[in-house]
Design an enzyme around this catalytic site. Sequence first.
Site, PDB file in Angstrom:
ATOM      1  N   HIS A 107     -69.654 -28.927  16.253  1.00  0.00           N
ATOM      2  CA  HIS A 107     -67.844 -28.449  16.083  1.00  0.00           C
ATOM      3  C   HIS A 107     -67.364 -30.273  15.530  1.00  0.00           C
ATOM      4  CE1 HIS A 107     -64.136 -27.597  17.553  1.00  0.00           C
ATOM      5  NE2 HIS A 107     -64.479 -28.752  18.007  1.00  0.00           N
ATOM      6  N   CYS A 144     -65.158 -24.223  12.803  1.00  0.00           N
ATOM      7  CA  CYS A 144     -64.366 -25.827  12.431  1.00  0.00           C
ATOM      8  C   CYS A 144     -64.871 -26.695  11.415  1.00  0.00           C
ATOM      9  CB  CYS A 144     -64.803 -26.151  14.023  1.00  0.00           C
ATOM     10  SG  CYS A 144     -66.547 -26.561  14.182  1.00  0.00           S
TER      11      CYS A 144
END
Length: 222
Positions: free
Chosen positions: A43, A111
């Site tokens: 992420h 993301c």
Amino acid sequence: QIQPNFNMEAGSKVFLYVYDLTDGIAKSFAPMLIGRSLDGIWHTGIVAFGKEYFFGDGICNMPPGTTPFGSPAKKEYLGETEIDQELFHEFLSDIKDRFSPLTYNVKSHNCNHFTNECANFLVGSDIPHDILNQADELFKTPLGKMVEPLVIQQQDALKQGSNNMFGNSGGSLAGSMGGMSLGTAATTSKKLIEVKDMDEIQNLIVTCPGLVIDCWSPTCPP
């Protein structure tokens, strides 16, 4: 080592904060399941102007390193932007409908795609390709199928304590990603199965929504 030196008005140094969604699980199982090393499933958040911007429950921002993901595993310096914060926020407002809670997809619109667009706007370059393209490649592997529910649930936790910049927060991200949440898990079998080869392990990873693998031997117990 380059230190952040954020300027709220004019330009700013730009960093990519990188977090391992599996908290070390991918690194432990990757050599056995995909035949190569893997440091983590990533992420990312883009850090500039004294804030960390990330895609979760819509576009969110928080002080750097204070997101629900804890401390970053690494920080990548992307360069320095001459764009000011006001113009950057206008850019984020323009893309907020494409990066809303309902548009999130852990494989194809996640993301890392968000931080890549931000990096291109701020410094004119992509984030590292091994991070940007990882999800699409990884979730086709046995390891990816094993950790996908974990990654989805971790992403769903972005709602907790994160700050949506535009107030368009939505429901569970797991629903929008086509994944399962903790509250909607299937029945638990509580079955212990002894497996002796990789084919059996890979079949269980594909067919079982919740799976715990305990590696054990008489000479090396857990």
